[in-house]
Design an enzyme around this catalytic site. Structure first.
Site, short mmCIF file in Angstrom:
data_model
loop_
_atom_site.label_atom_id
_atom_site.label_comp_id
_atom_site.label_asym_id
_atom_site.label_seq_id
_atom_site.Cartn_x
_atom_site.Cartn_y
_atom_site.Cartn_z
N HIS A 199 4.05 6.18 -15.30
CA HIS A 199 4.90 6.09 -16.16
C HIS A 199 4.45 6.96 -17.39
CE1 HIS A 199 2.93 2.09 -17.61
NE2 HIS A 199 3.16 3.01 -18.86
N ASP A 234 3.12 2.09 -9.80
CA ASP A 234 3.01 2.70 -11.01
C ASP A 234 1.43 3.32 -11.10
OD1 ASP A 234 3.27 3.65 -13.64
OD2 ASP A 234 2.99 1.62 -14.50
N GLY A 243 -0.29 2.05 -25.66
CA GLY A 243 -1.28 3.13 -25.65
C GLY A 243 -2.30 2.94 -24.63
N SER A 284 -1.72 1.93 -21.50
CA SER A 284 -1.07 2.09 -20.17
C SER A 284 -1.91 3.28 -19.67
CB SER A 284 0.09 2.85 -20.37
OG SER A 284 1.16 1.73 -20.44
N GLY A 285 -2.16 2.92 -18.08
CA GLY A 285 -3.37 3.90 -17.27
C GLY A 285 -4.71 3.43 -17.25
#
Length: 243
Positions: free
Chosen positions: A60, A103, A194, A196-197
Site C-alpha cells: 500500500h 500487503d 509513516g 508502514s512497510g
C-alpha cells in the site's frame, strides 16, 4: 464489506500508512537495516534492507512516482555522513495484493548499497511465530497520532498475539494466516502513520511488514497487523533470483 473498506481507508490513508507512538529513541546505528522511503525529501514509508539492492515494504506504499531510499540514517533531517541514498528503479508489489491482503512489495535500488557499520542487511525469519513472543518494530512515523514527526528513529517492543484473539478484537475485518498481530506493552503503544512497510523484527530477523492498525494508533483494542514474511518467502526468493 463497505464498512471494512472505509475503515481501512481511514487507517491507511493511501500510502501514508502508519507512526510509532509510545516508543523510544533507537540507539544510533542499532537498526542498520532500516530504510526511509521518501518523496521529494519527505519520509513516507519504511522498509528494511534484505539484499544490497532490495528493500521490502508494504504494497500500500506504492506510488506513481519514484521513491528515494535512504539508508544509514538516525535523524532524517540531520546531515549524517553515514547516509546512503538510492533511487527505487522498480516497485514489485505482490501480484495478489488487494486492500490489506498480501500487503507486501519489493523495491529494487538503482545500485548496491555499501555495507558499513550504519548500513547492514537483515535476514528474513522463517518458521512459526509463537503467541507471546517478544519482537520489535521501528520507524520515523507519527509519534503523537497527530502528525508529529520524530527527531530520530523510534522503536517499540511488540508482543505477538494469538490469531484468534486478534480476529476477535478486529471483529468484521478478516485476519488471515498471512498476517500476524502484535501489541505494545503500554496502554497506547505501537506503530502509526509513516511506519508502514517497516519491519517487525523477531529473534534478529524480519518476521513481518507493518500493514495496518486501528483509527487510534497503538490501541490494543484494534491490534497492529503485520504482513507475515514467512508466508511470502517463495515469492520473495523468486523475485530476488530473477533480479
Amino acid at each position: 464489506m463497505a464498512t471494512i473498506v472505509m475503515l481501512l481507508l481511514l487507517v491507511l490513508g493511501g500510502a501514508d500508512g502508519s507512526h510509532i507512538v509510545g516508543g523510544r529513541d533507537a540507539a544510533p546505528q542499532s537498526r542498520p537495516y532500516m530504510a526511509s522511503l521518501q518523496i521529494r525529501g519527505q519520509h513516507n514509508c519504511g522498509g528494511a534492507l534484505v539484499r544490497e539492492d532490495f528493500v521490502p515494504t508494504a504494497a500500500h506504499c506504492q506510488i506513481r512516482g519514484q521513491y528515494t531510499v535512504v539508508l544509514g540514517a538516525d535523524s532524517l533531517t540531520a546531515n549524517e555522513a553515514t547516509k546512503q541514498e538510492f533511487r527505487a528503479v522498480r516497485s514489485i508489489p505482490h501480484p495478489d495484493y488487494t486492500a490489506n491482503e498480501n500487503d507486501i512489495m519489493l523495491l529494487k535500488l538503482s545500485s548496491r548499497a555499501s555495507l558499513t557499520q550504519a548500513v547492514q542487511l537483515i535476514g528474513l525469519k522463517s518458521g512459526r511465530m509463537r503467541a507471546g513472543g517478544q519482537c520489535l518494530t521501528a520507524g520515523w512515523g507519527d509519534v503523537g497520532d497527530n502528525g508529529t514527526s520524530p527527531e530520530r528513529l523510534q522503536e517499540v517492543n511488540v508482543t505477538i498475539l494469538p490469531q484468534r484473539t486478534c480476529s476477535r478484537r478486529w471483529r468484521g475485518v478478516p485476519i488471515t494466516r498471512t498476517m500476524v498481530c502484535g501489541v505494545g506493552a503500554g496502554s497506547i503503544q505501537g506503530f502509526c502513520s509513516g511506519d508502514s512497510g517497516g519491519p517487525l523484527v523477531c529473534e534478529g530477523g524480519a518476521a513481518g511488514v507493518v500493514s495496518f492498525s486501528g483509527r487510534r494508533c497503538g490501541n490494543p483494542r484494534t491490534p497492529d497487523v503485520y504482513t507475515r514474511v514467512s508466508s511470502f518467502s517463495d515469492w520473495i526468493a523468486d523475485v530476488l533470483r530473477n533480479n
